[in-house]
Design a protein around this motif. Structure first.
Motif, PDB file in Angstrom:
ATOM      1  N   THR A  12       0.370  -4.953   6.017  1.00 21.99           N
ATOM      2  CA  THR A  12      -0.319  -4.131   5.016  1.00 21.99           C
ATOM      3  C   THR A  12      -0.239  -2.641   5.308  1.00 21.99           C
ATOM      4  N   THR A  13       0.465  -2.259   6.380  1.00 22.26           N
ATOM      5  CA  THR A  13       0.658  -0.821   6.647  1.00 22.26           C
ATOM      6  C   THR A  13       1.884  -0.275   5.934  1.00 22.26           C
ATOM      7  N   HIS A  14       2.732  -1.155   5.401  1.00 18.94           N
ATOM      8  CA  HIS A  14       3.977  -0.698   4.794  1.00 18.94           C
ATOM      9  C   HIS A  14       3.736  -0.168   3.384  1.00 18.94           C
ATOM     10  N   ARG A  15       4.484   0.871   3.041  1.00 19.35           N
ATOM     11  CA  ARG A  15       4.406   1.456   1.704  1.00 19.35           C
ATOM     12  C   ARG A  15       5.755   1.330   0.993  1.00 19.35           C
ATOM     13  N   HIS A  17       8.624  -1.729  -0.506  1.00 20.63           N
ATOM     14  CA  HIS A  17       8.766  -3.139  -0.849  1.00 20.63           C
ATOM     15  C   HIS A  17       9.672  -3.889   0.115  1.00 20.63           C
ATOM     16  N   LEU A  18      10.808  -3.298   0.476  1.00 22.24           N
ATOM     17  CA  LEU A  18      11.753  -4.003   1.336  1.00 22.24           C
ATOM     18  C   LEU A  18      11.182  -4.191   2.739  1.00 22.24           C
ATOM     19  N   ARG A  19      10.531  -3.152   3.287  1.00 20.97           N
ATOM     20  CA  ARG A  19       9.933  -3.292   4.612  1.00 20.97           C
ATOM     21  C   ARG A  19       8.811  -4.316   4.598  1.00 20.97           C
ATOM     22  N   LEU A  20       8.057  -4.344   3.526  1.00 19.28           N
ATOM     23  CA  LEU A  20       7.004  -5.343   3.377  1.00 19.28           C
ATOM     24  C   LEU A  20       7.610  -6.744   3.334  1.00 19.28           C
ATOM     25  N   GLU A  21       8.730  -6.878   2.644  1.00 15.97           N
ATOM     26  CA  GLU A  21       9.431  -8.167   2.553  1.00 15.97           C
ATOM     27  C   GLU A  21       9.900  -8.633   3.934  1.00 15.97           C
ATOM     28  N   VAL A 138      -0.734 -16.417   3.934  1.00 16.95           N
ATOM     29  CA  VAL A 138       0.144 -15.272   4.214  1.00 16.95           C
ATOM     30  C   VAL A 138       0.818 -14.809   2.938  1.00 16.95           C
ATOM     31  N   PHE A 139       1.291 -15.756   2.154  1.00 12.51           N
ATOM     32  CA  PHE A 139       1.990 -15.422   0.909  1.00 12.51           C
ATOM     33  C   PHE A 139       1.076 -14.681  -0.068  1.00 12.51           C
ATOM     34  N   ASN A 144      -0.339 -10.044  -3.252  1.00 19.72           N
ATOM     35  CA  ASN A 144      -1.352  -9.086  -3.702  1.00 19.72           C
ATOM     36  C   ASN A 144      -0.977  -7.660  -3.304  1.00 19.72           C
ATOM     37  N   TYR A 145      -0.446  -7.508  -2.093  1.00 18.90           N
ATOM     38  CA  TYR A 145      -0.059  -6.176  -1.642  1.00 18.90           C
ATOM     39  C   TYR A 145       1.176  -5.685  -2.388  1.00 18.90           C
ATOM     40  N   GLN A 146       2.094  -6.595  -2.699  1.00 19.45           N
ATOM     41  CA  GLN A 146       3.238  -6.227  -3.531  1.00 19.45           C
ATOM     42  C   GLN A 146       2.765  -5.706  -4.879  1.00 19.45           C
ATOM     43  N   ASN A 147       1.784  -6.382  -5.463  1.00 20.38           N
ATOM     44  CA  ASN A 147       1.258  -5.938  -6.753  1.00 20.38           C
ATOM     45  C   ASN A 147       0.600  -4.567  -6.660  1.00 20.38           C
ATOM     46  N   LEU A 148      -0.120  -4.307  -5.578  1.00 17.52           N
ATOM     47  CA  LEU A 148      -0.741  -2.995  -5.390  1.00 17.52           C
ATOM     48  C   LEU A 148       0.319  -1.907  -5.256  1.00 17.52           C
ATOM     49  N   LEU A 149       1.372  -2.190  -4.465  1.00 14.93           N
ATOM     50  CA  LEU A 149       2.458  -1.231  -4.328  1.00 14.93           C
ATOM     51  C   LEU A 149       3.129  -0.970  -5.666  1.00 14.93           C
TER      52      LEU A 149
END
Length: 335
Positions: A12-15, A17-21, A138-139, A144-149
């Motif tokens: 959740t520190t990533h801003r 999409h690819l790094r979050l993935e 985890v998913f 949810n974080y993808q949606n926020l980004l």
């Protein structure tokens, strides 16, 4: 449990999409029975939904593809994964396949009404309930974080990428272009186009801002449908849009932008009637984003000053002398 929680906190520190993935795949790899995890990208190619691995586990690492979606040799039609295709069609949360000691779990990533990606987890044994609960937890954090980004990166009216995402996307396009050229051995141009709706203020003044918003949405929809998944479309504000085009010759870029101009001209709009756009574009390599934007803007201004409803190429205008001579004054170049 502690490493899993630490990975979730890091995720959740990533801003980006690819790094979050990559982070969520690394987190899922902590589940000891898992053989392989992949993030699949869904995209449309010639009116067919395709799937390709965008990131995947390789030993203890996670790697990402350097290919454009449309030219990725590992792409396959979604129809070849009938369980996943049916899951998406019926808006189910997950799909499974079990055969010959191979058990696959698919978790589609919904952003609004669309699935853009899917997590795929493969292992040799069936998924037990406790394991599925952990994977699902985890998913859900990831989705949810993808949606926020995604919400923070999108223009509220049109759903296109917004201005603040431009510099990062520009840099990523340049890196991807270099990687693609090294992989394919055939470098092609990268282009930036500025699209501006002609006489848009008259639409707002005559018909009101609700009709003005409708015009913006219709133009955004045309932009979204006319370009490929590897291209990027932004709304910069007001009636101005920006397009980053990857892996094209100048002729292909001009042709694609001309098709857009013509499609918008030919689309009737209730009450308003017909609208047109002026487009200026420039080469996106070898300069900072602000410089490339400035060149595309100059081509756009030339188009507007010479009749509107046309596509103008900065480098061609410069070669022909149509932009006039540059006058150097100290550190500022004036046209």
């Amino acid at each position: 449990m502690k490493p899993l929680l630490q990975n979730l906190a890091e995720m959740t520190t990533h801003r980006d999409h690819l790094r979050l993935e990559v982070s969520v795949l690394s987190t899922l790899m902590l589940q000891g029975r898992i053989v392989r995890v992949r993030a699949l990208e869904l995209f449309t190619l010639e009116r067919q939904t395709m799937v390709r691995p965008r990131s995947w586990s390789q030993g203890t690492e996670v790697v990402s593809s350097a290919h454009d979606p449309s030219s990725d040799p590992s792409r396959t039609p979604l129809a070849q994964l009938p369980e996943l295709a049916n899951c998406i069609a019926t808006r189910e949360r997950s799909a499974e396949r079990s055969e010959d000691g191979c058990h696959i779990l698919w978790l589609p990533v919904w952003l609004g009404e669309t699935v853009h990606a899917c997590l795929e987890i493969t292992q040799e044994r069936p998924f037990k309930r406790h394991q599925r609960d952990i994977i699902t937890g985890v998913f859900l954090v990831y989705q949810n974080y993808q949606n926020l980004l995604d919400y923070s990166e999108r223009d509220a009216l049109t759903g296109l990428l917004n201005r603040k995402t431009f510099d990062e996307q520009f840099a990523r396009q340049q890196i991807a272009a270099v990687a693609s050229a090294l992989a394919d051995g055939a470098p092609t141009g990268q282009w930036l186009a500025v699209v501006d709706i002609d006489h848009f203020k008259q639409v707002n003044d005559r018909f009101g801002h609700l009709y003005g918003d409708e015009v913006l949405i219709l133009v955004a929809n045309q932009l979204r449908s006319m370009f490929r998944s590897e291209d990027r479309v932004f709304r910069f504000g007001g009636e101005e849009f920006v397009v980053l085009l990857r892996s094209m010759t100048v002729e292909q870029a001009h042709s694609a932008l001309e098709r857009l101009r013509q499609a918008i001209q030919e689309q009737p709009i209730p009450q308003v009637g017909q609208i047109t756009v002026s487009i200026g574009f420039a080469m996106a390599q070898g300069a900072a984003p602000v410089e490339v934007l400035g060149r595309a803007d100059q081509a756009l201004y030339y188009a507007k000053e010479h009749g509107r409803n046309q596509v103008c190429h900065y480098e061609a205008l410069e070669r022909s002398g149509a932009l006039g001579k540059k006058v150097e004054h100290s550190e500022v170049e004036l046209f």
